[in-house]
Write a protein that holds these residues in place. Structure first.
Motif, mmCIF file in Angstrom:
data_model
loop_
_atom_site.group_PDB
_atom_site.id
_atom_site.type_symbol
_atom_site.label_atom_id
_atom_site.label_comp_id
_atom_site.label_asym_id
_atom_site.label_seq_id
_atom_site.Cartn_x
_atom_site.Cartn_y
_atom_site.Cartn_z
ATOM 1 N N GLN A 47 70.557 37.222 -112.808
ATOM 2 C CA GLN A 47 69.395 36.827 -112.149
ATOM 3 C C GLN A 47 68.926 34.980 -112.348
ATOM 4 N N ARG A 48 68.902 34.803 -110.938
ATOM 5 C CA ARG A 48 68.504 33.331 -111.034
ATOM 6 C C ARG A 48 69.297 32.868 -111.464
ATOM 7 N N ALA A 49 70.805 32.822 -110.858
ATOM 8 C CA ALA A 49 72.020 32.605 -110.794
ATOM 9 C C ALA A 49 72.708 31.088 -110.858
ATOM 10 N N TYR A 50 72.100 30.370 -109.588
ATOM 11 C CA TYR A 50 71.521 28.945 -110.069
ATOM 12 C C TYR A 50 71.333 28.419 -110.560
ATOM 13 N N ARG A 103 70.552 23.560 -106.460
ATOM 14 C CA ARG A 103 69.718 23.782 -105.358
ATOM 15 C C ARG A 103 69.544 24.598 -104.665
ATOM 16 N N GLN A 104 68.922 26.299 -104.457
ATOM 17 C CA GLN A 104 68.929 26.486 -102.830
ATOM 18 C C GLN A 104 68.945 25.649 -101.870
ATOM 19 N N GLY A 105 69.982 26.333 -101.149
ATOM 20 C CA GLY A 105 69.747 25.616 -99.423
ATOM 21 C C GLY A 105 71.107 24.502 -99.378
ATOM 22 N N CYS A 106 71.880 23.976 -100.919
ATOM 23 C CA CYS A 106 72.046 22.843 -100.580
ATOM 24 C C CYS A 106 73.770 23.326 -99.784
ATOM 25 N N VAL A 116 81.726 27.664 -111.476
ATOM 26 C CA VAL A 116 81.604 27.913 -113.001
ATOM 27 C C VAL A 116 81.341 29.020 -112.830
ATOM 28 N N ALA A 117 81.634 30.099 -111.612
ATOM 29 C CA ALA A 117 81.187 31.666 -111.911
ATOM 30 C C ALA A 117 82.869 31.935 -112.647
ATOM 31 N N GLU A 118 84.283 31.112 -112.315
ATOM 32 C CA GLU A 118 85.797 30.954 -112.471
ATOM 33 C C GLU A 118 85.899 31.384 -113.778
ATOM 34 N N GLY A 119 84.855 30.526 -114.660
ATOM 35 C CA GLY A 119 84.802 30.587 -116.257
ATOM 36 C C GLY A 119 84.683 31.871 -116.689
ATOM 37 N N LEU A 120 84.036 32.630 -116.137
ATOM 38 C CA LEU A 120 83.492 33.938 -116.658
ATOM 39 C C LEU A 120 85.464 34.824 -115.937
ATOM 40 N N PHE A 150 81.446 38.321 -106.741
ATOM 41 C CA PHE A 150 80.815 38.316 -105.154
ATOM 42 C C PHE A 150 79.822 37.779 -105.635
ATOM 43 N N ALA A 151 80.206 36.177 -104.735
ATOM 44 C CA ALA A 151 78.583 34.871 -105.744
ATOM 45 C C ALA A 151 77.626 35.647 -107.570
#
Length: 172
Positions: A47-50, A103-106, A116-120, A150-151
């Protein structure tokens, strides 16, 4: 981006699509069912990942992947100079700087999120290699599928033992 992200990550990477992720997950589950094997599949949606991205962790990952000081400072400047205001009873507050998140949309945000997700993904791969959980071995060549990303969606494949499930919980 495909040089940085592992093969388990499918979002925003050239040559990879969400359908690839779905197909692999479906084949892994079908294989386990067909051979009547035991296993567990975890589906995680962050949730609210960004909004929750730590800039310090991002900098750590950029360093790990060999980004130089100039690139890291440039990227930090891009994400940390944003300011926002909030409407309270229809009136905007004074602007203030955000302390974390993307930022959303950037157009950079999805790519930064992948880093960042690659860390997990790396932690899960290391835990599987250390046999903290087993993943699913598919086919005669024992191709092991431990997780797919995926994201902000993550699927983890594990054996059904209590210790493996506890280990995954500790990782998360």
């Amino acid at each position: 981006m495909e040089e940085i992200t592992s093969e388990n990550q499918f979002a925003f990477t050239k040559g990879r699509q969400i359908l690839d992720c779905v197909l692999i997950a479906n084949e892994a589950i079908d294989y386990v069912k067909r051979l009547n094997l035991e296993g567990v599949v975890f589906k995680v949606d962050f949730q609210r990942a960004y909004d929750t991205i730590s800039w310090d962790f991002l900098d750590l990952m950029l360093t790990k992947f060999g980004f130089g000081d100039r690139w890291r400072k440039w990227l930090q400047s891009c994400i940390s100079t944003a300011s926002i205001s909030i409407l309270i009873n229809g009136s905007p507050t004074d602007n203030f700087r955000i302390q974390r998140g993307l930022r959303q949309g950037c157009p950079l945000s999805p790519l930064i999120y992948n880093i960042v997700a690659e860390g997990l993904s790396l932690v899960l791969a290391k835990a599987s290699k250390a046999r903290f959980f087993s993943g699913v071995k598919i086919g005669s060549e024992d191709l092991e599928v431990t997780h797919l990303q995926f994201a902000d969606d993550l699927i983890i494949f594990s054996g059904a033992s209590f210790s493996e499930i506890c280990n995954i919980k500790r990782i998360m």
